[in-house]
Design an enzyme around this catalytic site. Structure first.
Site, PDB file in Angstrom:
ATOM      1  N   ILE A  79     -36.825 -43.025  23.726  1.00 34.72           N
ATOM      2  CA  ILE A  79     -38.028 -43.564  22.881  1.00 34.72           C
ATOM      3  C   ILE A  79     -39.033 -42.310  22.988  1.00 34.72           C
ATOM      4  O   ILE A  79     -39.687 -41.995  23.917  1.00 34.72           O
ATOM      5  CB  ILE A  79     -38.733 -44.723  23.970  1.00 34.72           C
ATOM      6  CG1 ILE A  79     -37.857 -45.688  23.992  1.00 34.72           C
ATOM      7  CG2 ILE A  79     -40.035 -45.199  23.084  1.00 34.72           C
ATOM      8  CD1 ILE A  79     -38.077 -46.873  25.374  1.00 34.72           C
ATOM      9  N   GLU A  80     -39.207 -41.911  21.554  1.00 34.10           N
ATOM     10  CA  GLU A  80     -40.043 -40.582  21.529  1.00 34.10           C
ATOM     11  C   GLU A  80     -41.606 -41.056  21.202  1.00 34.10           C
ATOM     12  O   GLU A  80     -41.838 -42.048  21.009  1.00 34.10           O
ATOM     13  CB  GLU A  80     -39.299 -39.976  20.324  1.00 34.10           C
ATOM     14  CG  GLU A  80     -38.098 -39.457  20.608  1.00 34.10           C
ATOM     15  CD  GLU A  80     -37.380 -38.403  19.505  1.00 34.10           C
ATOM     16  OE1 GLU A  80     -37.758 -38.355  18.478  1.00 34.10           O
ATOM     17  OE2 GLU A  80     -36.248 -37.718  19.823  1.00 34.10           O
ATOM     18  N   CYS A 125     -33.253 -36.328  34.006  1.00 34.60           N
ATOM     19  CA  CYS A 125     -32.749 -37.536  34.302  1.00 34.60           C
ATOM     20  C   CYS A 125     -31.629 -37.485  35.368  1.00 34.60           C
ATOM     21  O   CYS A 125     -31.596 -38.435  36.383  1.00 34.60           O
ATOM     22  CB  CYS A 125     -32.021 -37.989  33.060  1.00 34.60           C
ATOM     23  SG  CYS A 125     -32.896 -38.541  31.694  1.00 34.60           S
ATOM     24  N   GLU A 138     -31.228 -42.383  29.554  1.00 33.54           N
ATOM     25  CA  GLU A 138     -30.914 -42.736  30.849  1.00 33.54           C
ATOM     26  C   GLU A 138     -32.196 -43.137  31.818  1.00 33.54           C
ATOM     27  O   GLU A 138     -31.892 -44.098  32.546  1.00 33.54           O
ATOM     28  CB  GLU A 138     -30.237 -41.311  31.537  1.00 33.54           C
ATOM     29  CG  GLU A 138     -29.007 -40.627  30.811  1.00 33.54           C
ATOM     30  CD  GLU A 138     -29.552 -39.668  29.648  1.00 33.54           C
ATOM     31  OE1 GLU A 138     -30.591 -40.084  28.993  1.00 33.54           O
ATOM     32  OE2 GLU A 138     -28.902 -38.641  29.720  1.00 33.54           O
ATOM     33  N   CYS A 184     -30.065 -34.914  30.691  1.00 33.82           N
ATOM     34  CA  CYS A 184     -30.912 -33.652  30.924  1.00 33.82           C
ATOM     35  C   CYS A 184     -31.304 -33.404  32.288  1.00 33.82           C
ATOM     36  O   CYS A 184     -30.960 -34.353  33.140  1.00 33.82           O
ATOM     37  CB  CYS A 184     -32.317 -33.908  29.944  1.00 33.82           C
ATOM     38  SG  CYS A 184     -33.362 -34.841  30.732  1.00 33.82           S
TER      39      CYS A 184
END
Ligand code: THU
Length: 135
Positions: A43-44, A94, A55, A91
């Protein structure tokens, strides 16, 4: 719930991704010890740093519903216009969130399709990690 079924769920979750800035859509499916599955997408945000990865969306949904026992997570990602062409490893942020709630053997599956995936442990992805035991 086999791995292929969990990957199908992650691919469906990926369709919900809100990624107008990167055009990179990610989906996740988190299997809990009680058999329940929590999904997530990225969700940007126009301010960029508030962006949440798929994640973490899945983990935060699960923890906020009282879940603390996790078995494995599937991650799928790539260009939002296409099916995943490459594996999408989680990443570092996460990985650290996984470390908060999961043991060394927690399984992380990165997939392209329900039949094409790689499995790793959290210990492999985040060796020598900072842990709540140090706090
Ligand atoms: N992203 C994830 O959702 N999970 C990852 O582990 C890697 C990156 C998202 C964040 C951002 O919305 C987009 O992918 C490009 O970095």
């Amino acid at each position: 719930m086999n791995n292929s079924q969990l990957i199908e769920i992650a691919l469906q979750a990926r369709e919900k991704a809100y990624c107008p800035y990167s055009g990179f859509a990610v989906g996740a499916a988190l299997l809990c010890g009680d058999g329940s599955v929590y999904t997530g997408c990225n969700i940007e945000n126009s301010a960029f740093s508030p962006t949440n990865c798929a994640e973490r969306t899945a983990f935060f949904k699960a923890v906020s519903e009282g879940k603390r026992d996790f078995v494995k997570i599937v991650v799928v990602g790539g260009n939002a216009e296409k099916s995943p062409e490459n594996y999408c490893p989680p990443c570092g942020v996460c990985r650290q969130v996984m470390k908060e709630f999961c043991g060394a053997d927690f399984e992380v599956i990165i997939a392209k399709t329900p039949d094409d995936y790689k499995s790793m442990t959290l210990a492999e992805l985040l060796p020598a990690s900072f842990d709540k035991r140090e706090v």
